[in-house]
Write an enzyme that holds these catalytic residues in place. Sequence first.
Site: not given
Length: 415
Positions: A229, A270, A306, A334, A336
């Site tokens: 990030e 990432n 996300h 990641e 979701d």
Amino acid sequence: MLRLSKTFAALVIAAPFVAAQSAVWGQCGGTGWTGPTTCAAGSTCAYSNDYYSRELCIVPCLRAHILTTSTWRKLRMHPRIATSTSTGSASLPSGTSTAKLNTLATGNGKVYFGSATDNPELTDTAYVAILSDNTMFGQITPGNSWKWDATEPTQGTFTFTAGDAILDLAQANGQLLRGHNCVWYNQLPSWVSSGTLSASELESAMVNHCTTLLTHYKGGTYSFDIVNEPFNDDGTWRTDVFYNELNTTYVPTVLTAARAADPSTKLYINEYNLEYASGKSASMLSLVKSLLADDVPLDGIGFQGHLIVGQVPTSIQSQMEAFTALGVEVAITELDIRMTLPATEALYEQQKTDYQNVIAACQAVDGCVGVTIWDYTDKYSWVPSTFSGQGAACPWDSNLVIKPAFDGIVAGMSA
Ligand code: 9MR
């Protein structure tokens, strides 16, 4: 983490008769709970607080009594209330596919289908049994225990006990590991985040941290998030301690150190919100180009994923292709897809479509090596404690039952 939330504490204090009925408030489920999961007649098992995954026996009339309080209204919105009671989530549909996700993914040319996990969950035997099936999950990611605050809380003193439990689990299960992570603005020990180190001290602390972490796990990972990030959504650099002191040099410096420490793992940057064209994704593309032009070691870009039900970008495939065209691989690291609670059948159906579309995007891109969900079950999702009133983001519900989202993943892999 293991503490009662202020909300729950206030609830207990505000209802004096509760204390006299502690048996009713007994624990009936949650992280590591091995005791009874059914409640005495007249009470029901329900979620208690955001921080400690614990379920308590609650009397329905008490629920009615406090239903009018804002505290209870807030608690009621939590997924463990909406989807997890001692009788299960009977009103919502389950998934129906009997497919095994890693078997499907590898059969379709991907390297893995995986899940994040975290140490506190590993005492939950039902959870671990599903996680450990390598036909379902061919890869795991440590959700927290490899981060800087966990591995080097004091400068020069490394603790790998919790991290090694995840390595041991992956090895026992025959699963790949994604290392997560080396340099991130969040979950830093205060000796790093405080800004008290000089630029040269910070640079050598960062190199030492990443070198030690990657050396410890040398040969044990498929890939590793070295930088996490680095950008703001508008594409400017995140002004964390690394950027503030070292400018952009920290990225090539740490990637170079990581390659030297473990030449066998794939080095990733990432990031979230790369799924659509934006200032952030443009800056990431520029960074990748310039790192590769300078022969800085970099193998992959992680699309965290996300996402929000009903708002999944249609540009995921093209965004991934923009990176693979530069010569790096990509992965969804990641995933979701959260919803505003309470969950409904319609939201579950939309979520199924959304999961299908994300998986199909990775499927369509040769350089997309795999998808990792950010834990497979709503029981241990990070979402509700971060986004108030949202949750149900994972393909398994909080009773470890597959949701329609699971069928969506299967459909996406078969597309
Ligand atoms: O899942 C992690 C959660 O348990 C932690 O509380 C949180 C702290 O920031 O970090 C979560 O994982 C994050 C990941 O490391 C990086 N991308 C965002 C993830 C969700 O916050």
